[in-house]
Design an enzyme around this catalytic site. Sequence first.
Site, PDB file in Angstrom:
ATOM      1  N   LYS A 168      38.677  44.104  44.188  1.00 40.95           N
ATOM      2  CA  LYS A 168      39.706  43.090  44.434  1.00 40.95           C
ATOM      3  C   LYS A 168      39.064  41.975  45.251  1.00 40.95           C
ATOM      4  O   LYS A 168      38.666  42.182  46.399  1.00 40.95           O
ATOM      5  CB  LYS A 168      40.897  43.689  45.182  1.00 40.95           C
ATOM      6  CG  LYS A 168      42.080  42.755  45.348  1.00 40.95           C
ATOM      7  CD  LYS A 168      43.238  43.471  46.043  1.00 40.95           C
ATOM      8  CE  LYS A 168      44.499  42.624  46.027  1.00 40.95           C
ATOM      9  NZ  LYS A 168      44.348  41.357  46.777  1.00 40.95           N
ATOM     10  N   ASP A 190      38.588  38.461  47.279  1.00 39.62           N
ATOM     11  CA  ASP A 190      39.351  37.692  48.262  1.00 39.62           C
ATOM     12  C   ASP A 190      39.150  36.203  47.992  1.00 39.62           C
ATOM     13  O   ASP A 190      38.394  35.521  48.681  1.00 39.62           O
ATOM     14  CB  ASP A 190      38.855  38.050  49.667  1.00 39.62           C
ATOM     15  CG  ASP A 190      39.807  37.600  50.751  1.00 39.62           C
ATOM     16  OD1 ASP A 190      40.898  37.121  50.412  1.00 39.62           O
ATOM     17  OD2 ASP A 190      39.461  37.727  51.943  1.00 39.62           O
ATOM     18  N   GLU A 224      37.817  43.272  50.010  1.00 36.82           N
ATOM     19  CA  GLU A 224      39.266  43.250  50.173  1.00 36.82           C
ATOM     20  C   GLU A 224      39.948  44.519  49.698  1.00 36.82           C
ATOM     21  O   GLU A 224      40.973  44.925  50.241  1.00 36.82           O
ATOM     22  CB  GLU A 224      39.861  42.038  49.451  1.00 36.82           C
ATOM     23  CG  GLU A 224      41.335  41.860  49.739  1.00 36.82           C
ATOM     24  CD  GLU A 224      41.945  40.693  48.992  1.00 36.82           C
ATOM     25  OE1 GLU A 224      43.076  40.311  49.325  1.00 36.82           O
ATOM     26  OE2 GLU A 224      41.300  40.157  48.085  1.00 36.82           O
TER      27      GLU A 224
END
Length: 310
Positions: A23, A25, A164
């Site tokens: 994921k 950022d 993240e």
Amino acid sequence: MRPMLATRGSRVPADDAWMHEVKWDGMRVVVEAGRGKVRLWSRNENDVTVTFPELHALADLDHEVLLDGEVVAFLDGVPKFGALADRMHVSQAARARALAERNPVTLLAFDLLRLDGEDLMGLPLTERRARLEGLGLADVHWQVPAAYDDGLMLMAATEQQGLEGIVSKKRSSRYHPGRRSADWLKFPHRASGSYVVGGWRRETDSRTRIGAVLVGEPAGGGLRYRGRVGSGIAGKAGQRLLDVLAPYETDVSPFVDEVPKVDALGTTWLVPEVVVEVAALGFTPAGRLRQPAFLGVRTDLTPEEVVPHA
């Protein structure tokens, strides 16, 4: 076109029906590129082509593509939203080019939605990924990040590396533009999120400098108060934020619940139109952000897209 969105998950799937990605950022974008043209749109469908000149060379691709991905900027080797904040709001080409020299971005393309006129959104994710990986998108400013079979391993690795979090996606998932789907699950490590600004306060002993913002989440036609954010707002960052907020000043509080007097005193109220990213250590028993810190303005989100926290 608005991108497909992930739902917050409670447990990382461990079966073979899922693949897992980092994921990132950064800022979500949809990119149309190839054969002499390139255009980029933010998550809320604003044209941000001028903002990222280092991605304009995608026009030289031999194929016409429609990509879904994340634009990231690195700080100490790790993608950080704060490092991207200065790049997101720029609409002047000359300034964008200057910033690109000092603080370049990278496009991480994780989905292929169209290829040479063929709509791929109805295909399973595994087929879309295979075609994406076959395009050879490998450059200093764009690449295709890896997907992994072991989500628990990736969750542990990303936490150790200061990333993240992860996104888990069903291999069979089709692409549904603008829909938040349970076929994609997100698992962030840090307690951060997007909030709508409802007011701002001056810095102590200053008539002009901003010292804090009052933020909330959509509720009942207004905002539910989540707290006052002062950390991270200083110097040039504060002045840029004040420039963004100035057009929305009003005489009426946008909050549907009562703002504590200690926070409301001296506040300039705002029409709730500006979204900011805030890091925090969770919430207090009263539902206020605990030790919040301002990370940047989310020009890629509208207030309607802010999802309230439980």
